[in-house]
Design a protein around this motif. Structure first.
Motif, PDB file in Angstrom:
ATOM      1  N   ILE A  25       0.822  -1.215   0.000  1.00 24.06           N
ATOM      2  CA  ILE A  25       0.000   0.000   0.000  1.00 24.06           C
ATOM      3  C   ILE A  25       0.859   1.269   0.000  1.00 24.06           C
ATOM      4  O   ILE A  25       0.470   2.277  -0.576  1.00 24.06           O
ATOM      5  N   SER A  26       2.004   1.217   0.630  1.00 20.10           N
ATOM      6  CA  SER A  26       2.859   2.403   0.689  1.00 20.10           C
ATOM      7  C   SER A  26       3.394   2.817  -0.681  1.00 20.10           C
ATOM      8  O   SER A  26       3.834   3.947  -0.864  1.00 20.10           O
ATOM      9  N   LYS A  27       3.321   1.923  -1.641  1.00 24.24           N
ATOM     10  CA  LYS A  27       3.810   2.211  -2.990  1.00 24.24           C
ATOM     11  C   LYS A  27       2.690   2.568  -3.965  1.00 24.24           C
ATOM     12  O   LYS A  27       2.938   2.834  -5.138  1.00 24.24           O
ATOM     13  N   ILE A  28       1.455   2.575  -3.492  1.00 29.02           N
ATOM     14  CA  ILE A  28       0.314   2.903  -4.349  1.00 29.02           C
ATOM     15  C   ILE A  28       0.037   4.393  -4.239  1.00 29.02           C
ATOM     16  O   ILE A  28      -0.203   4.909  -3.159  1.00 29.02           O
ATOM     17  N   ASN A  29       0.089   5.065  -5.374  1.00 27.93           N
ATOM     18  CA  ASN A  29      -0.211   6.502  -5.361  1.00 27.93           C
ATOM     19  C   ASN A  29      -1.593   6.756  -5.965  1.00 27.93           C
ATOM     20  O   ASN A  29      -2.192   5.894  -6.596  1.00 27.93           O
ATOM     21  N   ILE A  30      -2.074   7.956  -5.739  1.00 30.92           N
ATOM     22  CA  ILE A  30      -3.422   8.332  -6.189  1.00 30.92           C
ATOM     23  C   ILE A  30      -3.530   8.240  -7.711  1.00 30.92           C
ATOM     24  O   ILE A  30      -4.548   7.780  -8.240  1.00 30.92           O
ATOM     25  N   LYS A  31      -2.489   8.648  -8.407  1.00 30.59           N
ATOM     26  CA  LYS A  31      -2.518   8.625  -9.875  1.00 30.59           C
ATOM     27  C   LYS A  31      -2.759   7.210 -10.391  1.00 30.59           C
ATOM     28  O   LYS A  31      -3.642   6.985 -11.220  1.00 30.59           O
ATOM     29  N   LYS A  32      -1.997   6.245  -9.890  1.00 33.05           N
ATOM     30  CA  LYS A  32      -2.132   4.856 -10.337  1.00 33.05           C
ATOM     31  C   LYS A  32      -3.498   4.300  -9.933  1.00 33.05           C
ATOM     32  O   LYS A  32      -4.152   3.603 -10.712  1.00 33.05           O
ATOM     33  N   LEU A  33      -3.933   4.607  -8.727  1.00 36.20           N
ATOM     34  CA  LEU A  33      -5.227   4.146  -8.256  1.00 36.20           C
ATOM     35  C   LEU A  33      -6.352   4.663  -9.145  1.00 36.20           C
ATOM     36  O   LEU A  33      -7.223   3.906  -9.581  1.00 36.20           O
ATOM     37  N   CYS A  34      -6.307   5.945  -9.460  1.00 34.54           N
ATOM     38  CA  CYS A  34      -7.347   6.551 -10.297  1.00 34.54           C
ATOM     39  C   CYS A  34      -7.310   6.022 -11.723  1.00 34.54           C
ATOM     40  O   CYS A  34      -8.357   5.815 -12.334  1.00 34.54           O
ATOM     41  N   GLU A  35      -6.120   5.787 -12.241  1.00 36.54           N
ATOM     42  CA  GLU A  35      -6.012   5.189 -13.588  1.00 36.54           C
ATOM     43  C   GLU A  35      -6.645   3.800 -13.599  1.00 36.54           C
ATOM     44  O   GLU A  35      -7.376   3.449 -14.522  1.00 36.54           O
ATOM     45  N   THR A  36      -6.363   3.029 -12.568  1.00 36.32           N
ATOM     46  CA  THR A  36      -6.893   1.667 -12.490  1.00 36.32           C
ATOM     47  C   THR A  36      -8.417   1.684 -12.357  1.00 36.32           C
ATOM     48  O   THR A  36      -9.116   0.881 -12.975  1.00 36.32           O
ATOM     49  N   ALA A  37      -8.928   2.629 -11.570  1.00 33.16           N
ATOM     50  CA  ALA A  37     -10.379   2.731 -11.346  1.00 33.16           C
ATOM     51  C   ALA A  37     -11.099   3.490 -12.456  1.00 33.16           C
ATOM     52  O   ALA A  37     -12.326   3.511 -12.494  1.00 33.16           O
ATOM     53  N   GLU A  38     -10.315   4.119 -13.330  1.00 33.56           N
ATOM     54  CA  GLU A  38     -10.854   4.972 -14.393  1.00 33.56           C
ATOM     55  C   GLU A  38     -11.709   6.094 -13.802  1.00 33.56           C
ATOM     56  O   GLU A  38     -12.814   6.385 -14.265  1.00 33.56           O
ATOM     57  N   ILE A  39     -11.150   6.716 -12.765  1.00 36.12           N
ATOM     58  CA  ILE A  39     -11.772   7.834 -12.049  1.00 36.12           C
ATOM     59  C   ILE A  39     -10.752   8.965 -12.034  1.00 36.12           C
ATOM     60  O   ILE A  39      -9.565   8.729 -11.869  1.00 36.12           O
ATOM     61  N   ASN A  40     -11.205  10.213 -12.166  1.00 33.74           N
ATOM     62  CA  ASN A  40     -10.223  11.289 -12.112  1.00 33.74           C
ATOM     63  C   ASN A  40      -9.864  11.630 -10.666  1.00 33.74           C
ATOM     64  O   ASN A  40     -10.598  11.311  -9.728  1.00 33.74           O
ATOM     65  N   ARG A  41      -8.718  12.263 -10.498  1.00 36.15           N
ATOM     66  CA  ARG A  41      -8.192  12.563  -9.167  1.00 36.15           C
ATOM     67  C   ARG A  41      -9.126  13.453  -8.353  1.00 36.15           C
ATOM     68  O   ARG A  41      -9.269  13.275  -7.145  1.00 36.15           O
ATOM     69  N   ALA A  42      -9.746  14.417  -9.005  1.00 38.33           N
ATOM     70  CA  ALA A  42     -10.658  15.315  -8.291  1.00 38.33           C
ATOM     71  C   ALA A  42     -11.804  14.519  -7.675  1.00 38.33           C
ATOM     72  O   ALA A  42     -12.237  14.796  -6.545  1.00 38.33           O
ATOM     73  N   THR A  43     -12.294  13.536  -8.403  1.00 47.58           N
ATOM     74  CA  THR A  43     -13.364  12.686  -7.881  1.00 47.58           C
ATOM     75  C   THR A  43     -12.870  11.898  -6.680  1.00 47.58           C
ATOM     76  O   THR A  43     -13.567  11.785  -5.667  1.00 47.58           O
ATOM     77  N   PHE A  44     -11.668  11.347  -6.781  1.00 52.13           N
ATOM     78  CA  PHE A  44     -11.099  10.624  -5.646  1.00 52.13           C
ATOM     79  C   PHE A  44     -11.079  11.519  -4.414  1.00 52.13           C
ATOM     80  O   PHE A  44     -11.552  11.143  -3.342  1.00 52.13           O
ATOM     81  N   TYR A  45     -10.514  12.719  -4.568  1.00 48.81           N
ATOM     82  CA  TYR A  45     -10.365  13.626  -3.428  1.00 48.81           C
ATOM     83  C   TYR A  45     -11.697  14.165  -2.908  1.00 48.81           C
ATOM     84  O   TYR A  45     -11.750  14.657  -1.781  1.00 48.81           O
ATOM     85  N   SER A  46     -12.751  14.043  -3.677  1.00 48.37           N
ATOM     86  CA  SER A  46     -14.056  14.456  -3.158  1.00 48.37           C
ATOM     87  C   SER A  46     -14.620  13.426  -2.176  1.00 48.37           C
ATOM     88  O   SER A  46     -15.558  13.718  -1.435  1.00 48.37           O
ATOM     89  N   HIS A  47     -14.010  12.223  -2.153  1.00 52.98           N
ATOM     90  CA  HIS A  47     -14.477  11.161  -1.269  1.00 52.98           C
ATOM     91  C   HIS A  47     -13.465  10.750  -0.204  1.00 52.98           C
ATOM     92  O   HIS A  47     -13.859  10.319   0.885  1.00 52.98           O
TER      93      HIS A  47
END
Length: 92
Positions: A25-47
């Protein structure tokens, strides 16, 4: 919650679990997570505030499900069987 929010969170949780199978988990960044989920970063940070915030929500939900399951079967099985069930959950 709104259906869109539920769906977005489901995509993010699924993506994080998938990434956790490959890396710590320490190596997972928001960019990679959002790419995998096909969600933009702003959406991630809204939750969520970070990956750990999402991870903690997954753990809290999982623990709630385990607690519910054990409470439903606790009268029907022995203490040792309950321990074995918990152990099996943790190994998954």
């Amino acid at each position: 919650e709104d259906h869109r929010i539920v769906t977005t969170k489901k995509f993010l949780k699924t993506a994080l679990i998938s990434l956790l199978k490959e890396t710590n988990i320490s190596k997972i960044n928001i960019k990679k997570l959002c790419e995998t989920a096909e969600i933009n970063r702003a959406t991630f940070y809204s939750h969520y505030k970070d990956v750990y915030d999402l991870f903690n929500e997954i753990i809290d939900e999982f623990m709630g499900e385990i607690t519910y399951f054990i409470s439903k079967v606790s009268d029907a099985i022995s203490k040792e069987e309950r321990k074995q069930i918990c152990y099996s959950f943790l190994l998954c």
